[in-house]
Write a protein that holds these residues in place. Structure first.
Motif, PDB file in Angstrom:
ATOM      1  N   TYR A   1       0.829  -1.196   0.000  1.00  0.00           N
ATOM      2  CA  TYR A   1       0.000   0.000   0.000  1.00  0.00           C
ATOM      3  C   TYR A   1       0.866   1.250   0.000  1.00  0.00           C
ATOM      4  CZ  TYR A   1      -3.808  -3.098   1.436  1.00  0.00           C
ATOM      5  OH  TYR A   1      -4.739  -4.109   1.498  1.00  0.00           O
TER       6      TYR A   1
ATOM      7  N   SER B   1      -2.268   0.565  -4.397  1.00  0.00           N
ATOM      8  CA  SER B   1      -2.097  -0.777  -3.841  1.00  0.00           C
ATOM      9  C   SER B   1      -1.666  -1.745  -4.936  1.00  0.00           C
ATOM     10  CB  SER B   1      -3.379  -1.269  -3.158  1.00  0.00           C
ATOM     11  OG  SER B   1      -4.385  -1.538  -4.093  1.00  0.00           O
TER      12      SER B   1
ATOM     13  N   TYR C   1       3.108  -1.348   4.196  1.00  0.00           N
ATOM     14  CA  TYR C   1       2.578   0.005   4.039  1.00  0.00           C
ATOM     15  C   TYR C   1       3.695   0.998   3.838  1.00  0.00           C
ATOM     16  CZ  TYR C   1      -1.642  -2.142   5.822  1.00  0.00           C
ATOM     17  OH  TYR C   1      -2.725  -2.955   5.976  1.00  0.00           O
TER      18      TYR C   1
END
Length: 184
Positions: free
Chosen positions: A36, A77, A183
């Motif tokens: 992400y 993503s 992330y």
């Protein structure tokens, strides 16, 4: 030994090295998840297994089979798959990191944009209790942090979630790891 026989035998390692490696959908690898975040325009995203073998031998290897695929509907993503080695070089603690391979050398270099998560991959050849381990200075983004407390692990790959309390299910042994989300 006959020279005519030696020449074809000498070519076998070369032919094996030249065979193509099939790129698989991310969920077909033994570690998969979603990456992400915003990496900017045209990133060269790669994955690397980084970590420290015991005692303190630095590992930075992106030569394992992998695939990073943009997800439909969101540029922020991407699904990924990565093959963990069956037997890494050393017993130790590792992470799979994502990085923008700015110089296109297929290796994570200090200064390249990197993302990681709070999941540690612990490899052990036997069921054992590991000692507490601090992150060595070779990891500038986390040097000095306690990587793992002393814990019981099973033979093979184990996943330890640093965001959760140590328990009977943390760490947990795993032969296929899904949901290893990273992330940025």
């Amino acid at each position: 030994m006959n020279r005519r026989l030696l020449f074809p035998l000498a070519l076998l390692p070369l032919l094996a090295a030249c065979r193509s490696h099939e790129v698989l959908p991310p969920d077909q690898y033994n570690l998969s998840g979603t990456l992400y975040g915003d990496w900017g325009a045209g990133p060269r995203l790669r994955l690397a297994l980084v970590g420290s073998g015991l005692p303190n031998v630095f590992t930075n290897n992106s030569a394992y089979a992998q695939n990073v695929v943009p997800s439909t509907g969101s540029a922020a993503s991407r699904s990924f798959g990565f093959d963990l080695p069956s037997f890494p070089n050393l017993v130790g603690i590792y992470q799979v990191i994502a990085f923008d391979d700015g110089n296109n050398n297929a290796k994570y270099d200090i200064g390249e944009t990197v993302a990681r998560n709070r999941l540690w991959l612990i490899y052990s050849p036997t069921d054992t209790t590991t000692p507490a381990v601090n992150i060595p200075a070779q990891f500038p983004w986390a040097a000095g942090e306690e990587a793992i407390p002393s814990m019981s692990v099973k033979r093979g790959w184990n996943v330890y979630d640093r965001a959760q309390r140590l328990s009977d299910s943390n760490p947990m042994a795993a032969s296929k790891i899904t949901g290893y989300d990273i992330y940025r």
